[in-house]
Write an enzyme that holds these catalytic residues in place. Sequence first.
Site, PDB file in Angstrom:
ATOM      1  N   HIS A  72      72.100 -29.582  12.441  1.00 34.48           N
ATOM      2  CA  HIS A  72      71.468 -30.280  13.509  1.00 34.48           C
ATOM      3  C   HIS A  72      72.676 -31.156  14.173  1.00 34.48           C
ATOM      4  CE1 HIS A  72      72.118 -32.459   9.448  1.00 34.48           C
ATOM      5  NE2 HIS A  72      72.166 -33.323   9.950  1.00 34.48           N
ATOM      6  N   HIS A 125      66.037 -21.399  11.017  1.00 33.22           N
ATOM      7  CA  HIS A 125      66.833 -22.386   9.937  1.00 33.22           C
ATOM      8  C   HIS A 125      68.221 -21.623   9.786  1.00 33.22           C
ATOM      9  CE1 HIS A 125      67.647 -24.443   6.013  1.00 33.22           C
ATOM     10  NE2 HIS A 125      68.430 -23.459   5.888  1.00 33.22           N
ATOM     11  N   CYS A 177      62.811 -27.900   8.033  1.00 26.04           N
ATOM     12  CA  CYS A 177      61.628 -26.729   8.513  1.00 26.04           C
ATOM     13  C   CYS A 177      60.430 -27.541   8.329  1.00 26.04           C
ATOM     14  CB  CYS A 177      61.916 -25.645   7.656  1.00 26.04           C
ATOM     15  SG  CYS A 177      63.303 -24.516   8.060  1.00 26.04           S
ATOM     16  N   HIS A 219      70.176 -27.936   7.329  1.00 29.34           N
ATOM     17  CA  HIS A 219      69.498 -27.275   8.251  1.00 29.34           C
ATOM     18  C   HIS A 219      70.290 -27.873   9.499  1.00 29.34           C
ATOM     19  CE1 HIS A 219      65.778 -25.718  10.601  1.00 29.34           C
ATOM     20  NE2 HIS A 219      66.713 -26.044  11.461  1.00 29.34           N
TER      21      HIS A 219
HETATM   22  P1  AMP Z   1      73.775 -35.426   7.936  1.00 29.83           P
HETATM   23  O1  AMP Z   1      74.286 -36.424   7.128  1.00 29.83           O
HETATM   24  O2  AMP Z   1      74.415 -35.056   9.169  1.00 29.83           O
HETATM   25  O3  AMP Z   1      73.173 -34.115   7.166  1.00 29.83           O
HETATM   26  O4  AMP Z   1      72.452 -36.334   8.814  1.00 29.83           O
HETATM   27  C1  AMP Z   1      71.162 -36.297   8.317  1.00 29.83           C
HETATM   28  C2  AMP Z   1      70.307 -37.139   8.854  1.00 29.83           C
HETATM   29  O5  AMP Z   1      68.766 -36.653   8.768  1.00 29.83           O
HETATM   30  C3  AMP Z   1      70.486 -38.518   8.653  1.00 29.83           C
HETATM   31  O6  AMP Z   1      70.872 -39.167   9.751  1.00 29.83           O
HETATM   32  C4  AMP Z   1      69.061 -39.041   8.199  1.00 29.83           C
HETATM   33  O7  AMP Z   1      68.701 -40.247   8.489  1.00 29.83           O
HETATM   34  C5  AMP Z   1      68.362 -38.039   8.828  1.00 29.83           C
HETATM   35  N1  AMP Z   1      66.863 -37.922   8.111  1.00 29.83           N
HETATM   36  C6  AMP Z   1      66.502 -37.204   6.990  1.00 29.83           C
HETATM   37  N2  AMP Z   1      65.571 -37.196   6.687  1.00 29.83           N
HETATM   38  C7  AMP Z   1      64.605 -37.283   7.811  1.00 29.83           C
HETATM   39  C8  AMP Z   1      63.280 -37.254   8.242  1.00 29.83           C
HETATM   40  N3  AMP Z   1      62.254 -36.994   7.778  1.00 29.83           N
HETATM   41  N4  AMP Z   1      63.247 -37.610   9.449  1.00 29.83           N
HETATM   42  C9  AMP Z   1      64.206 -37.979  10.571  1.00 29.83           C
HETATM   43  N5  AMP Z   1      65.221 -37.916  10.266  1.00 29.83           N
HETATM   44  C10 AMP Z   1      65.797 -37.612   8.906  1.00 29.83           C
HETATM   45 ZN    ZN Z   2      65.357 -25.499   7.617  1.00 30.45          ZN
END
Ligand code: AMP
Ligand code: ZN
Length: 114
Positions: free
Chosen positions: A100, A46, A7, A98
Amino acid sequence: MDNCIFCKIINKEVPSKIVYEDERVLAFDDINPRAPIHVLLIPKEHFGTLNEIPEEKKDILSHLLLKARQIAQEKGIAENGYRIVLNTERDSGQEVFHIHFHLLGGRQMKWPPG
Ligand code: AMP
Ligand code: ZN
């Protein structure tokens, strides 16, 4: 949502390398890429996980998927192939709550995933 890193990225309180943005979704480069192309696609509204998306909001899922396809095409990996991952809850390894999609490509993937 307070204290949600994604967010904060949507609100531009945390910087990111934006790949695509419209009124409903944001796509940006993963900070710790696991493939030559690793883009995250998120809804601007969200939801913690897929489990929290209500039936009446299901259109956001197809919108995210087709934008992932579009980005794959624009980045030149559509023909060779790519992987879209949606980790959900603890056993999947989800770390950011969140929802993704991961768009991964630019190398040969292994199966099954770990
Ligand atoms: P998941 O394990 O599916 O929750 O993936 C979370 C992903 O978010 C990981 O691949 C992280 O490298 C990525 N991530 C976490 N913080 C950031 C950020 N500030 N900017 C870009 N990617 C992020
Ligand atoms: Zn969020």
